[in-house]
Design an enzyme around this catalytic site. Sequence first.
Site, PDB file in Angstrom:
ATOM      1  N   GLY A   8       0.864  -1.072   0.137  1.00  0.00           N
ATOM      2  CA  GLY A   8       0.002   0.093  -0.116  1.00  0.00           C
ATOM      3  C   GLY A   8       0.705   1.289  -0.207  1.00  0.00           C
ATOM      4  O   GLY A   8       1.570   1.543   0.915  1.00  0.00           O
ATOM      5  N   ALA A   9       0.830   1.996  -1.164  1.00  0.00           N
ATOM      6  CA  ALA A   9       1.788   3.067  -1.241  1.00  0.00           C
ATOM      7  C   ALA A   9       0.838   4.278  -1.359  1.00  0.00           C
ATOM      8  O   ALA A   9       0.895   5.398  -2.310  1.00  0.00           O
ATOM      9  CB  ALA A   9       2.689   3.035  -2.789  1.00  0.00           C
ATOM     10  N   ASN A  87      -6.338  -0.032   1.875  1.00  0.00           N
ATOM     11  CA  ASN A  87      -7.473   0.584   2.183  1.00  0.00           C
ATOM     12  C   ASN A  87      -8.456  -0.148   3.301  1.00  0.00           C
ATOM     13  O   ASN A  87      -8.424  -1.275   2.854  1.00  0.00           O
ATOM     14  CB  ASN A  87      -8.228   0.907   0.816  1.00  0.00           C
ATOM     15  CG  ASN A  87      -7.473   1.203  -0.139  1.00  0.00           C
ATOM     16  OD1 ASN A  87      -6.550   0.793  -0.672  1.00  0.00           O
ATOM     17  ND2 ASN A  87      -7.798   2.600  -0.743  1.00  0.00           N
ATOM     18  N   CYS A 272     -10.513   9.505   7.442  1.00  0.00           N
ATOM     19  CA  CYS A 272     -10.704   8.514   8.779  1.00  0.00           C
ATOM     20  C   CYS A 272     -11.792   8.827   9.714  1.00  0.00           C
ATOM     21  O   CYS A 272     -12.094   7.788  10.153  1.00  0.00           O
ATOM     22  CB  CYS A 272      -9.172   8.673   9.404  1.00  0.00           C
ATOM     23  SG  CYS A 272      -7.777   8.053   8.207  1.00  0.00           S
TER      24      CYS A 272
HETATM   25  P1  NAI Z   1      -4.696   4.952   0.347  1.00  0.00           P
HETATM   26  O1  NAI Z   1      -5.943   4.706  -0.470  1.00  0.00           O
HETATM   27  O2  NAI Z   1      -4.140   6.361   0.001  1.00  0.00           O
HETATM   28  O3  NAI Z   1      -3.630   3.931   0.013  1.00  0.00           O
HETATM   29  C1  NAI Z   1      -3.788   2.581  -0.001  1.00  0.00           C
HETATM   30  C2  NAI Z   1      -3.195   1.855  -1.081  1.00  0.00           C
HETATM   31  O4  NAI Z   1      -3.204   0.580  -0.923  1.00  0.00           O
HETATM   32  C3  NAI Z   1      -3.584   2.253  -2.632  1.00  0.00           C
HETATM   33  O5  NAI Z   1      -2.558   2.888  -3.234  1.00  0.00           O
HETATM   34  C4  NAI Z   1      -4.033   0.926  -3.042  1.00  0.00           C
HETATM   35  O6  NAI Z   1      -3.865   0.777  -4.220  1.00  0.00           O
HETATM   36  C5  NAI Z   1      -3.300  -0.065  -2.092  1.00  0.00           C
HETATM   37  N1  NAI Z   1      -3.819  -1.447  -2.366  1.00  0.00           N
HETATM   38  C6  NAI Z   1      -5.065  -1.907  -1.757  1.00  0.00           C
HETATM   39  N2  NAI Z   1      -5.112  -3.310  -1.734  1.00  0.00           N
HETATM   40  C7  NAI Z   1      -3.911  -3.536  -2.225  1.00  0.00           C
HETATM   41  C8  NAI Z   1      -3.197  -4.868  -2.306  1.00  0.00           C
HETATM   42  N3  NAI Z   1      -3.977  -6.087  -2.293  1.00  0.00           N
HETATM   43  N4  NAI Z   1      -1.946  -5.000  -2.608  1.00  0.00           N
HETATM   44  C9  NAI Z   1      -1.183  -4.066  -2.870  1.00  0.00           C
HETATM   45  N5  NAI Z   1      -1.702  -2.722  -2.788  1.00  0.00           N
HETATM   46  C10 NAI Z   1      -3.052  -2.520  -2.347  1.00  0.00           C
HETATM   47  O7  NAI Z   1      -5.274   4.832   1.818  1.00  0.00           O
HETATM   48  P2  NAI Z   1      -4.307   5.624   3.098  1.00  0.00           P
HETATM   49  O8  NAI Z   1      -4.790   6.885   3.374  1.00  0.00           O
HETATM   50  O9  NAI Z   1      -2.908   5.399   2.920  1.00  0.00           O
HETATM   51  O10 NAI Z   1      -4.831   4.635   4.345  1.00  0.00           O
HETATM   52  C11 NAI Z   1      -4.292   3.363   4.383  1.00  0.00           C
HETATM   53  C12 NAI Z   1      -4.865   2.859   5.812  1.00  0.00           C
HETATM   54  O11 NAI Z   1      -4.257   3.844   6.925  1.00  0.00           O
HETATM   55  C13 NAI Z   1      -6.256   2.808   6.071  1.00  0.00           C
HETATM   56  O12 NAI Z   1      -6.455   1.976   6.778  1.00  0.00           O
HETATM   57  C14 NAI Z   1      -6.594   4.378   6.871  1.00  0.00           C
HETATM   58  O13 NAI Z   1      -7.655   4.186   7.479  1.00  0.00           O
HETATM   59  C15 NAI Z   1      -5.093   4.237   7.589  1.00  0.00           C
HETATM   60  N6  NAI Z   1      -4.730   5.509   8.014  1.00  0.00           N
HETATM   61  C16 NAI Z   1      -5.103   6.849   7.353  1.00  0.00           C
HETATM   62  C17 NAI Z   1      -4.606   7.951   7.518  1.00  0.00           C
HETATM   63  C18 NAI Z   1      -4.464   9.034   6.623  1.00  0.00           C
HETATM   64  O14 NAI Z   1      -4.294  10.338   7.145  1.00  0.00           O
HETATM   65  N7  NAI Z   1      -4.792   8.855   5.535  1.00  0.00           N
HETATM   66  C19 NAI Z   1      -3.828   8.100   9.125  1.00  0.00           C
HETATM   67  C20 NAI Z   1      -3.760   6.890   9.549  1.00  0.00           C
HETATM   68  C21 NAI Z   1      -4.143   5.901   9.252  1.00  0.00           C
END
Ligand code: NAI
Length: 481
Positions: A8-9, A87, A272
Amino acid sequence: MVKVCCIGAGYVGGPTMAVIALKCPKVVVTVVDISSQRINGWNSDHLPIYEPGLDDVVKQCRGKNLFFSTDVEKHVSEADIVFVSVNTPTKTHGLGAGKAADLTYWESAARMIADVSKSDKIVVEKSTVPVKTAEAIERILTHNNKGINFTILSNPEFLAEGTAIEDLFKPDRVLIGGRETPDGQKAIQTLKEVYANWVPEEKILCTNLWSAELSKLAANAFLAQRISSVNAMSALCEATGADVAQVSHSIGTDSRIGPKFLNASVGFGGSCFQKDILNLVYICECNGLPEVANYWKQVVKVNDYQKTRFVNRVVSSMFNTISNKKIAVLGFAFKKDTGDTRETPAIDVCKGLLGDKAKLSIYDPQVTEDQITKDLSMRKFDKDHPAHLQPPSPTSIKQVSVVWDAYEAVKDSHGLCILTEWDEFKKLDYQKVYDSMQKPAFIFDGRNVVDVKKTREIGFIVYSIGKPLDPWLKDMPAVVA
Ligand code: NAI
């Protein structure tokens, strides 16, 4: 050399791993994603997310001990520690739709780890997940009984978008939860040693798995509740003539309350807060705690109320009709210093204004036209899924234009709405803005950015959240939704 791989990047995976690489030169970090667009972005000069200071960190380590790749299986199989930062959006259909966390992406990542692994691994939950997810993940990891030892840790991320690098450099705390078994404790120690490269030991908190998982949901619920509390107060301030900024300052000087996070606004956003509270509500319901669930549900309801109240104020102030009137929208991101628009209050406010047939001219320094069009045409909760799974969006929306300059947005408009607190909106030449607008000219400040006294002196009719009402607005009958 310890090998770390992060699946997850995104907004969390990218910045957290870049900082680990910078602070731990002896650790090799590879961030993998199924989205080649995201990975290409991370490997280019135009990173896929905007975050102050991020470019500099990535430039210092990319190609040395920080790598970005779409070869997910290879890098996972070679890693000692696998972070999962995919995600975890709100479910859009089926059991728990609109509340429960959709763990599809997490489960598919866990199955892939189980399938490709040839050596023991520590698997770290970086995504925000429901309590007890680790138990399910453990079962998935060991389902094919290959004799490989997977130890699962919960290491939720507390960074805030817009200040991610600062937060990662100097975190209030790092939380690591693990099983109270020798393997669990050994894994905690391994991860602790990574963070100890730059985080003081007393700030690394170690707990059991369930406390760590729940702490993340609890932290977001408390933060969002604080915003809804001050926003609820802002409605009462407008009704009584009190000033919410003065009330916030007065209560914030009480050391038990503290001054931070007490700014009234058009509502909280971001990927979030709402998602995590809804998830908390669902977990409470599943555990037979309806009173607790209802308590937290109210935080989201007040947030929705604040956005509706803002739209109603715009319509009622402008003679109860905004049909075909040009309204400028300044700011679309959910807060300043980020280009992220997930759950931004601007989406609901713009949809509300469009529902009353306004013509919108939108400007945000970090959000593209394509993104705004996508957001305004998408269903609630669709946004937080990986990009390639999102429905296609129309190329344009009638009644909406997106411009690249604030002055262009406000030209000939009847009113302007400030929906993100970008610093540049404080510095606009409001006399120039006033001169270019239709009269009477309205400002609806959803972020308490403008100087109310000065802009009223220029001639604007100003509505600023939680501030004593302009005499004009007091006389206008309220619109009932
Ligand atoms: P995001 O949507 O920016 O990044 C998630 C990435 O995971 C996407 O690029 C997606 O293509 C990739 N992905 C999904 N399934 C995959 C798989 N099977 N294999 C490889 N890559 C895969 O999401 P974000 O914002 O980084 O959030 C990620 C997690 O962190 C969530 O659970 C969120 O609730 C949590 N979080 C987010 C914060 C924020 O400020 N955005 C802060 C703290 C936690």
